[in-house]
Design an enzyme around this catalytic site. Structure first.
Site, PDB file in Angstrom:
ATOM      1  N   ASP A  49      68.040   2.551  36.772  1.00 35.08           N
ATOM      2  CA  ASP A  49      67.893   3.240  38.053  1.00 35.08           C
ATOM      3  C   ASP A  49      68.784   2.646  39.138  1.00 35.08           C
ATOM      4  OD1 ASP A  49      66.401   0.902  37.999  1.00 35.08           O
ATOM      5  OD2 ASP A  49      64.480   1.918  38.089  1.00 35.08           O
ATOM      6  N   ASN A 104      51.865  -0.419  39.878  1.00 36.51           N
ATOM      7  CA  ASN A 104      51.160   0.864  39.731  1.00 36.51           C
ATOM      8  C   ASN A 104      51.408   1.507  38.354  1.00 36.51           C
ATOM      9  OD1 ASN A 104      53.789   1.721  39.899  1.00 36.51           O
ATOM     10  ND2 ASN A 104      53.496   3.087  41.650  1.00 36.51           N
ATOM     11  N   HIS A 124      54.409   2.006  36.965  1.00 34.83           N
ATOM     12  CA  HIS A 124      55.675   2.740  36.804  1.00 34.83           C
ATOM     13  C   HIS A 124      56.598   2.000  35.843  1.00 34.83           C
ATOM     14  CE1 HIS A 124      57.861   0.714  40.514  1.00 34.83           C
ATOM     15  NE2 HIS A 124      58.178   0.083  39.404  1.00 34.83           N
ATOM     16  N   GLU A 129      57.274   7.183  38.845  1.00 38.41           N
ATOM     17  CA  GLU A 129      56.026   6.861  39.526  1.00 38.41           C
ATOM     18  C   GLU A 129      54.870   7.661  38.916  1.00 38.41           C
ATOM     19  OE1 GLU A 129      56.112   4.388  41.321  1.00 38.41           O
ATOM     20  OE2 GLU A 129      57.678   4.366  42.847  1.00 38.41           O
TER      21      GLU A 129
HETATM   22  C1  F6R Z   1      63.976  -1.903  37.833  1.00 38.43           C
HETATM   23  C2  F6R Z   1      62.903  -0.957  37.545  1.00 38.43           C
HETATM   24  C3  F6R Z   1      61.497  -1.205  37.944  1.00 38.43           C
HETATM   25  C4  F6R Z   1      61.046  -2.657  37.788  1.00 38.43           C
HETATM   26  C5  F6R Z   1      59.607  -2.817  38.241  1.00 38.43           C
HETATM   27  C6  F6R Z   1      59.169  -4.270  38.212  1.00 38.43           C
HETATM   28  O1  F6R Z   1      65.221  -1.440  37.337  1.00 38.43           O
HETATM   29  O2  F6R Z   1      63.184   0.067  37.013  1.00 38.43           O
HETATM   30  O3  F6R Z   1      60.654  -0.378  37.188  1.00 38.43           O
HETATM   31  O4  F6R Z   1      61.181  -3.039  36.445  1.00 38.43           O
HETATM   32  O5  F6R Z   1      59.455  -2.309  39.517  1.00 38.43           O
HETATM   33  O6  F6R Z   1      59.919  -4.985  39.171  1.00 38.43           O
HETATM   34  P1  F6R Z   1      59.887  -6.568  39.203  1.00 38.43           P
HETATM   35  O7  F6R Z   1      60.482  -7.043  37.935  1.00 38.43           O
HETATM   36  O8  F6R Z   1      60.744  -6.949  40.388  1.00 38.43           O
HETATM   37  O9  F6R Z   1      58.462  -6.971  39.355  1.00 38.43           O
END
Ligand code: F6R
Length: 240
Positions: free
Chosen positions: A67, A135, A137, A142
């Site tokens: 992303d 959450n 995701h 989401e």
């Molecule tokens: C990042 C992504 C997100 C993260 C998730 C956890 O490319 O797609 O889904 O993997 O938000 O983020 P962290 O690792 O910072 O807790």
């Protein structure tokens, strides 16, 4: 789903690294699906060190990232393109032309989604690395994202904006929209490694392993994948 619970973050990173290194060594032309965020930083450090000390080469490896924030270009320090370069690409011998991520500055967003989706159909991930949102995701899919989703633009959930604001000067600077691989693009990977660390991920990890498979909790789709491994530290696994 295979589950590995480690004593701490470093050991979680080591477990993921072993799998990535095995793949890169056995198939130097592999496609790696990569994630940003805090979770994979230890893995990227191990990959960088391994290149430096043991010469594991990424010359013919291709990467596709999950992303990118809408509105941020690769020179913006908050962009995911910048993150990947800083924490991994510039530390290994990968050819930058073989590293792919959505273009956050694309004016025609629909066209950009199509372009990236076509690319993903060509470059099937041998391993997809994932983190997990508090959450539930995965990538920026989401809650209530369709299990059939492909690359799309998403409005970030308030909880995600809050979680990610730690990396910005203020919450107002966090972009509200992002390009993301869809759940279908993620499920296309041959193997998926989802990593989680820290107690704030415990509930999401519980849902991933024991919750109902539902679009309300996007990560639960991973239980339908034939080769998915959860690697988490004991805090993130504390409710299992
Ligand atoms: C990042 C992504 C997100 C993260 C998730 C956890 O490319 O797609 O889904 O993997 O938000 O983020 P962290 O690792 O910072 O807790």
């Amino acid at each position: 789903m295979e589950i590995i619970i480690t004593d701490n973050y470093d050991l979680m990173s080591e477990e993921a690294f072993k799998l990535v290194k095995n793949l890169v060594r056995s198939n130097p032309n592999s496609v790696l699906g990569l994630a940003t965020g805090s979770t994979p930083l230890g893995l990227y450090k191990l990959m960088s060190d391994d290149y430096n000390y043991n010469g594991t080469s990424y010359k013919n490896i291709k990467t596709v990232n999950l992303d990118e924030y809408v509105g941020l270009g690769k020179d913006n320090v908050q962009s995911y393109a910048y993150f990947m370069n800083k924490y991994l690409f510039k530390n290994i011998d990968i050819n930058l032309n073989n590293t792919y991520i959505e273009n956050g500055l694309a004016i025609d967003k629909e066209k950009e989604c199509k372009r990236y989706n076509n690319l993903l159909n060509e470059l099937k991930q041998d391993i997809q690395i994932l983190g997990i949102g508090s959450n539930g995701h995965i990538a920026f899919n989401e809650p209530f994202t369709s299990f059939d989703s492909v690359v799309h633009v998403v409005k970030l959930a308030e909880s995600t904006i809050k979680d990610n604001s730690r990396l910005f000067n203020s919450i107002d600077e966090v972009p509200r929209y992002a390009f993301t691989m869809g759940l279908k693009n993620i499920m296309n990977a041959k193997k998926i490694i989802i990593m989680a660390s820290g107690v704030n991920k415990a509930k999401a990890v519980y849902e991933l392993v024991h919750g109902k498979i539902t679009e309300e909790v996007p990560c639960t789709i991973l239980r339908n994948h034939k080769d998915c491994i959860l690697i988490c530290d004991k805090e993130a696994g504390s409710l299992l």
